[in-house]
Design a protein around this motif. Structure first.
Motif, PDB file in Angstrom:
ATOM      1  N   SER A 174       0.818  -1.215   0.000  1.00 57.64           N
ATOM      2  CA  SER A 174       0.000   0.000   0.000  1.00 57.64           C
ATOM      3  C   SER A 174       0.845   1.255   0.000  1.00 57.64           C
ATOM      4  N   GLU A 175       2.099   1.126   0.415  1.00 59.68           N
ATOM      5  CA  GLU A 175       3.016   2.264   0.434  1.00 59.68           C
ATOM      6  C   GLU A 175       4.338   1.850  -0.184  1.00 59.68           C
ATOM      7  N   ASP A 176       4.908   2.736  -0.984  1.00 55.15           N
ATOM      8  CA  ASP A 176       6.186   2.473  -1.632  1.00 55.15           C
ATOM      9  C   ASP A 176       7.302   2.512  -0.596  1.00 55.15           C
ATOM     10  N   ALA A 177       8.118   1.464  -0.574  1.00 52.57           N
ATOM     11  CA  ALA A 177       9.232   1.395   0.379  1.00 52.57           C
ATOM     12  C   ALA A 177      10.532   1.950  -0.198  1.00 52.57           C
ATOM     13  N   ALA A 178      10.455   2.656  -1.322  1.00 49.77           N
ATOM     14  CA  ALA A 178      11.670   3.143  -1.978  1.00 49.77           C
ATOM     15  C   ALA A 178      12.460   4.101  -1.089  1.00 49.77           C
ATOM     16  N   HIS A 179      11.773   4.821  -0.205  1.00 54.17           N
ATOM     17  CA  HIS A 179      12.465   5.778   0.664  1.00 54.17           C
ATOM     18  C   HIS A 179      12.997   5.130   1.938  1.00 54.17           C
ATOM     19  N   PHE A 180      12.727   3.854   2.147  1.00 54.40           N
ATOM     20  CA  PHE A 180      13.281   3.147   3.304  1.00 54.40           C
ATOM     21  C   PHE A 180      14.777   2.926   3.089  1.00 54.40           C
ATOM     22  N   ASN A 181      15.512   2.756   4.181  1.00 52.52           N
ATOM     23  CA  ASN A 181      16.927   2.419   4.023  1.00 52.52           C
ATOM     24  C   ASN A 181      17.055   0.983   3.496  1.00 52.52           C
ATOM     25  N   PRO A 182      18.210   0.604   2.959  1.00 46.27           N
ATOM     26  CA  PRO A 182      18.340  -0.709   2.319  1.00 46.27           C
ATOM     27  C   PRO A 182      17.977  -1.885   3.222  1.00 46.27           C
ATOM     28  N   ASN A 183      18.336  -1.821   4.490  1.00 47.47           N
ATOM     29  CA  ASN A 183      18.003  -2.923   5.398  1.00 47.47           C
ATOM     30  C   ASN A 183      16.499  -3.019   5.624  1.00 47.47           C
ATOM     31  N   ALA A 184      15.850  -1.882   5.771  1.00 47.82           N
ATOM     32  CA  ALA A 184      14.395  -1.871   5.946  1.00 47.82           C
ATOM     33  C   ALA A 184      13.698  -2.367   4.682  1.00 47.82           C
ATOM     34  N   ARG A 185      14.198  -1.960   3.510  1.00 57.29           N
ATOM     35  CA  ARG A 185      13.595  -2.428   2.251  1.00 57.29           C
ATOM     36  C   ARG A 185      13.734  -3.939   2.116  1.00 57.29           C
ATOM     37  N   ALA A 186      14.883  -4.463   2.488  1.00 55.06           N
ATOM     38  CA  ALA A 186      15.091  -5.908   2.420  1.00 55.06           C
ATOM     39  C   ALA A 186      14.119  -6.631   3.339  1.00 55.06           C
ATOM     40  N   ALA A 187      13.902  -6.064   4.531  1.00 56.00           N
ATOM     41  CA  ALA A 187      12.969  -6.673   5.475  1.00 56.00           C
ATOM     42  C   ALA A 187      11.534  -6.608   4.966  1.00 56.00           C
ATOM     43  N   VAL A 188      11.181  -5.518   4.306  1.00 57.20           N
ATOM     44  CA  VAL A 188       9.841  -5.395   3.729  1.00 57.20           C
ATOM     45  C   VAL A 188       9.632  -6.460   2.661  1.00 57.20           C
ATOM     46  N   ALA A 189      10.602  -6.609   1.765  1.00 55.38           N
ATOM     47  CA  ALA A 189      10.474  -7.612   0.702  1.00 55.38           C
ATOM     48  C   ALA A 189      10.359  -9.017   1.283  1.00 55.38           C
ATOM     49  N   TRP A 190      11.181  -9.316   2.286  1.00 54.25           N
ATOM     50  CA  TRP A 190      11.140 -10.634   2.938  1.00 54.25           C
ATOM     51  C   TRP A 190       9.781 -10.867   3.580  1.00 54.25           C
ATOM     52  N   THR A 191       9.277  -9.857   4.290  1.00 54.47           N
ATOM     53  CA  THR A 191       8.005  -9.987   4.998  1.00 54.47           C
ATOM     54  C   THR A 191       6.841 -10.145   4.038  1.00 54.47           C
ATOM     55  N   MET A 192       6.821  -9.374   2.955  1.00 55.57           N
ATOM     56  CA  MET A 192       5.732  -9.461   1.979  1.00 55.57           C
ATOM     57  C   MET A 192       5.573 -10.882   1.448  1.00 55.57           C
ATOM     58  N   ASN A 193       6.675 -11.575   1.272  1.00 60.48           N
ATOM     59  CA  ASN A 193       6.639 -12.931   0.722  1.00 60.48           C
ATOM     60  C   ASN A 193       6.201 -13.976   1.737  1.00 60.48           C
ATOM     61  N   ARG A 194       6.059 -13.573   2.994  1.00 60.23           N
ATOM     62  CA  ARG A 194       5.719 -14.534   4.043  1.00 60.23           C
ATOM     63  C   ARG A 194       4.387 -14.255   4.727  1.00 60.23           C
ATOM     64  N   LEU A 195       3.736 -13.171   4.361  1.00 60.30           N
ATOM     65  CA  LEU A 195       2.417 -12.885   4.900  1.00 60.30           C
ATOM     66  C   LEU A 195       1.339 -13.512   4.021  1.00 60.30           C
ATOM     67  N   SER A 196       0.328 -14.051   4.657  1.00 57.80           N
ATOM     68  CA  SER A 196      -0.804 -14.585   3.905  1.00 57.80           C
ATOM     69  C   SER A 196      -1.646 -13.430   3.365  1.00 57.80           C
ATOM     70  N   GLU A 197      -2.500 -13.717   2.408  1.00 56.64           N
ATOM     71  CA  GLU A 197      -3.393 -12.686   1.885  1.00 56.64           C
ATOM     72  C   GLU A 197      -4.348 -12.198   2.979  1.00 56.64           C
ATOM     73  N   GLU A 198      -4.720 -13.081   3.887  1.00 49.65           N
ATOM     74  CA  GLU A 198      -5.571 -12.674   5.000  1.00 49.65           C
ATOM     75  C   GLU A 198      -4.850 -11.678   5.895  1.00 49.65           C
ATOM     76  N   HIS A 199      -3.579 -11.961   6.179  1.00 52.73           N
ATOM     77  CA  HIS A 199      -2.801 -11.032   6.995  1.00 52.73           C
ATOM     78  C   HIS A 199      -2.675  -9.669   6.315  1.00 52.73           C
ATOM     79  N   LYS A 200      -2.391  -9.677   5.013  1.00 52.47           N
ATOM     80  CA  LYS A 200      -2.253  -8.413   4.289  1.00 52.47           C
ATOM     81  C   LYS A 200      -3.571  -7.640   4.269  1.00 52.47           C
ATOM     82  N   ALA A 201      -4.676  -8.347   4.091  1.00 51.96           N
ATOM     83  CA  ALA A 201      -5.979  -7.675   4.072  1.00 51.96           C
ATOM     84  C   ALA A 201      -6.272  -7.036   5.428  1.00 51.96           C
ATOM     85  N   TRP A 202      -5.918  -7.733   6.497  1.00 53.38           N
ATOM     86  CA  TRP A 202      -6.135  -7.166   7.831  1.00 53.38           C
ATOM     87  C   TRP A 202      -5.301  -5.911   8.020  1.00 53.38           C
ATOM     88  N   LEU A 203      -4.033  -5.952   7.622  1.00 54.60           N
ATOM     89  CA  LEU A 203      -3.178  -4.770   7.749  1.00 54.60           C
ATOM     90  C   LEU A 203      -3.721  -3.606   6.939  1.00 54.60           C
TER      91      LEU A 203
END
Length: 244
Positions: free
Chosen positions: A70-99
């Motif tokens: 829902s928000e672009d992580a381009a302005h995050f620092n590299p470590n935060a961006r890596a964590a966002v990418a990792w997390t996105m791949n491990r959340l279920s669609e139900e979890h994402k919908a709740w967030l």
């Protein structure tokens, strides 16, 4: 009513469990979470499940938004961006919908709950120890709420507004004066950055008219081990042991 207020869990199930256990021991009537349930830590789904079960109010954080796309992580620092990418791949669609369905803020009587500063919350301004008087005036001026609870900076502090004066309260527990206003940063449950490695939270007693900042120890080494084994950036594990 006694309310436990916590924020910035960041996928750290060890710290979240420690905070929830301590809040249960202290006898809370309600729990409020100020966002960033995920990001950085190795147990995002488990943290979502526990927060959904335990908290009556949950606010959207910037990492929550980024981890759903829902928000672009381009302005995050590299470590935060890596964590966002990792997390996105491990959340279920139900979890994402709740967030995605979490509110940006919530007003309860004379109390405002928001992840970042109440001034332009969609831009995620920080409330921290180095704020200028103009920034403090801007934050307090953005709302009529008497008590404001925020997170985001991972630094516990209490700021006080008395007429045209703004100052930091240096203790950890205070009685709320009727004519004053308060901005309380509850710190981070999952990744403290104020030099204290213990998980942070606050207790708001509406009947007694008090706010208290709390810390509780948790199994830092277990959280670090999971982060490293997951292949997340090592700094996300390293910083847990010094609270910076």
């Amino acid at each position: 009513m006694k309310v436990g207020v916590f924020s910035d869990v960041h996928g750290n199930i060890e710290s979240l469990n420690a905070v929830l256990d301590e809040l249960a021991r202290l006898g809370m009537d309600r729990l409020w979470c100020l966002g960033d349930v995920v990001g950085y830590g190795a147990n995002p789904g488990e943290c979502i499940d526990r927060v959904r079960e335990a908290a009556q109010v949950v606010i959207l954080g910037n990492h929550d938004a980024a981890c759903t796309g829902s928000e672009d992580a381009a302005h995050f620092n590299p470590n935060a961006r890596a964590a966002v990418a990792w997390t996105m791949n491990r959340l279920s669609e139900e979890h994402k919908a709740w967030l995605r369905g979490l509110p940006a803020s919530e007003t309860i009587n004379d109390t405002l709950l928001v992840h970042s500063s109440p001034f332009e919350p969609e831009h995620w301004h920080y409330v921290h120890t180095r704020m200028r008087p103009a920034d403090l005036a801007q934050s307090f001026g953005a709302t009529q709420a008497r008590v404001i609870f925020v997170g985001h900076s991972h630094q516990q502090l209490i700021l006080v507004n008395r007429e045209d004066e703004f100052y930091r309260f240096l203790g950890t527990s205070l009685h709320l004066e009727p004519s004053y206003r308060y901005l309380v940063n509850v710190g981070s449950t999952g990744q403290p950055r104020d030099g204290d490695t213990r998980a942070a939270f606050a207790v708001y007693d509406t009947d007694a008219g008090t706010v208290a900042l709390h810390r509780v120890a948790y199994d830092v080494s277990a959280a670090q081990r999971k982060i490293r084994e997951a292949g997340l950036p090592p700094i996300l594990a390293d910083r847990l042991e010094n609270g910076l």
